[in-house]
Design a protein around this motif. Structure first.
Motif, mmCIF file in Angstrom:
data_model
loop_
_atom_site.group_PDB
_atom_site.id
_atom_site.type_symbol
_atom_site.label_atom_id
_atom_site.label_comp_id
_atom_site.label_asym_id
_atom_site.label_seq_id
_atom_site.Cartn_x
_atom_site.Cartn_y
_atom_site.Cartn_z
ATOM 1 N N PHE A 142 0.834 -1.203 0.000
ATOM 2 C CA PHE A 142 0.000 0.000 0.000
ATOM 3 C C PHE A 142 0.869 1.254 0.000
ATOM 4 N N LYS A 143 1.890 1.248 0.839
ATOM 5 C CA LYS A 143 2.754 2.427 0.948
ATOM 6 C C LYS A 143 3.550 2.646 -0.331
ATOM 7 N N MET A 144 3.993 1.561 -0.944
ATOM 8 C CA MET A 144 4.701 1.673 -2.220
ATOM 9 C C MET A 144 3.799 2.306 -3.272
ATOM 10 N N LEU A 145 2.553 1.844 -3.324
ATOM 11 C CA LEU A 145 1.615 2.384 -4.299
ATOM 12 C C LEU A 145 1.272 3.839 -3.999
ATOM 13 N N TYR A 146 1.153 4.173 -2.715
ATOM 14 C CA TYR A 146 0.806 5.552 -2.356
ATOM 15 C C TYR A 146 1.911 6.524 -2.776
ATOM 16 N N LYS A 147 3.169 6.107 -2.665
ATOM 17 C CA LYS A 147 4.278 6.966 -3.080
ATOM 18 C C LYS A 147 4.211 7.278 -4.573
ATOM 19 N N GLN A 148 3.604 6.370 -5.337
ATOM 20 C CA GLN A 148 3.500 6.556 -6.781
ATOM 21 C C GLN A 148 2.228 7.291 -7.195
ATOM 22 N N THR A 149 1.164 7.159 -6.408
ATOM 23 C CA THR A 149 -0.133 7.702 -6.817
ATOM 24 C C THR A 149 -0.597 8.914 -6.001
ATOM 25 N N HIS A 150 -0.179 8.990 -4.733
ATOM 26 C CA HIS A 150 -0.515 10.100 -3.831
ATOM 27 C C HIS A 150 -1.999 10.176 -3.474
ATOM 28 N N GLN A 151 -2.752 9.120 -3.762
ATOM 29 C CA GLN A 151 -4.166 9.061 -3.389
ATOM 30 C C GLN A 151 -4.491 7.639 -2.954
ATOM 31 N N TRP A 152 -5.209 7.508 -1.829
ATOM 32 C CA TRP A 152 -5.524 6.168 -1.338
ATOM 33 C C TRP A 152 -6.512 5.439 -2.228
ATOM 34 N N TYR A 153 -7.438 6.162 -2.860
ATOM 35 C CA TYR A 153 -8.366 5.469 -3.757
ATOM 36 C C TYR A 153 -7.638 4.919 -4.979
ATOM 37 N N LEU A 154 -6.572 5.598 -5.408
ATOM 38 C CA LEU A 154 -5.769 5.082 -6.513
ATOM 39 C C LEU A 154 -4.959 3.866 -6.085
ATOM 40 N N VAL A 155 -4.587 3.822 -4.809
ATOM 41 C CA VAL A 155 -3.904 2.639 -4.280
ATOM 42 C C VAL A 155 -4.812 1.422 -4.417
#
Length: 235
Positions: free
Chosen positions: A150-163
């Motif tokens: 989740f944290k890896m994805l958040y660093k790339q997307t900056h939005q939790w719904y995109l995670v």
């Protein structure tokens, strides 16, 4: 696709197809707070397809509670791990959508456990997957791996719904959808006419948000089925 979404146990696709018969959704401050935890604003609830999804979940909520009770033993632990990692606790409901919190869940594409990891992704995140050991079935180790991802994805997307979208569809494909759409606005990405995202992913994110709203409303209303107490009762 990095992860395989196991929607079948809760039959969310079927639930969402019942939208014409769904009761009007409950929209209140708790609903808005839940959406905000994912980085989603109130405009989400002005979209008919989104409110239909919420109405469908509310209409079948008693059955969802039965699913919850059957495999809810890990919920307090997952919640605490998410809190400690500064990941929205609403990501509990991603696990519910994936597996109904069942460590024994298994998909035809070899996704396993509460978080439905595929073997390649599990190994990338440090989980052991071999003929003797499969740590995807370990609720603690697999949840820590999910949090890491989740944290890896958040660093790339900056939005939790995109995670959550990337968890289902893959990061590269979500970023490509954003590029084609020209925005990361959730209502644009979920447009039923443009179809920037596949049907499964559109259902997936709506299901997670709807589950989070429905269960958080249950919590706020002080219902005897208070979700954390139900989980603890299984210990």
């Amino acid at each position: 696709m990095i992860f395989k979404s196991l929607l079948q146990p809760l039959s969310f696709v079927c639930l969402l197809n019942l939208s014409l018969y769904a009761a009007p959704p409950t929209i209140n401050s708790t609903s808005l707070k839940t959406l905000n935890a994912f980085g989603v604003d109130a405009d989400f609830l002005t979209n008919r397809a989104n409110t239909d999804a919420l109405g469908s979940v509310q209409q079948t909520f008693d059955k969802l509670l039965q699913h919850y009770d059957a495999n809810g033993v890990f919920i307090p632990t997952i919640k605490n791990m998410l809190l400690q990692a500064n990941v929205p606790i609403e990501f509990l409901f991603l696990a519910m959508a994936e597996s109904r919190f069942s460590a024994r869940a298994y998909s035809v594409k070899r996704a396993v456990g509460i978080w439905q990891f595929m073997p390649k992704t599990a190994k990338m995140l440090g989980l052991k997957v071999n003929t003797l050991v499969d740590e995807r079935r370990d609720p603690i180790k697999s949840t820590q791996a999910a949090i890491t991802y989740f944290k890896m994805l958040y660093k790339q997307t900056h939005q939790w719904y995109l995670v959550a979208m990337a968890y289902n569809y893959g990061l590269r494909r979500v970023l490509e959808a954003i590029q084609v759409a020209g925005t990361d606005n959730i209502n644009v990405l979920l447009d039923e006419g443009k179809k920037y995202l596949p049907l499964e992913t559109r259902h997936y994110i709506r299901s997670i948000l709807s589950l989070a709203i429905a269960f958080n409303n249950l919590d706020t209303e002080g219902n005897k089925a208070y979700l954390l107490n139900r989980g603890r009762a299984k210990h």
